[in-house]
Design a protein around this motif. Sequence first.
Motif: not given
Length: 122
Positions: A19, A21-24, A57, A60-63
């Motif tokens: 997983l 997180a787009h923010s990271r 979310e 955020d978006t989780v890939y």
Amino acid sequence: MEMIDAGALVPGPAERTVLVAHSRTGLRRGLDLGEAVLLRAPDGEYHVARVVDLTFELDDTVYTCELGGRIPEELARERAAGLDPDRDDLELHEIVDLLHELRDEGHRPPDAQAFTRQLAMR
């Protein structure tokens, strides 16, 4: 192909998924379902990966990314820059991809392996 410093690889819901997180990611745009990316793990190893699911979310978006094989940093940088037949050894990249496919073949259930062989014979 986007190169993402993934930080710690958080295990995903299925085997060989992580997983992210787009923010990271530090990316200015979102990733698309099915998009191939390069993930850099904390140990400095680069992994070819493919986005197999998106979870939206509130903030955020989780890939969910399915990990492919590891590749050396030099090949990862070439792919991130865009492969150029005048500059890069495309055959080397094809061999690396083929080795990853052969490795992945061993992870498929026997029925999937038989089905793949049947398709190849057509």
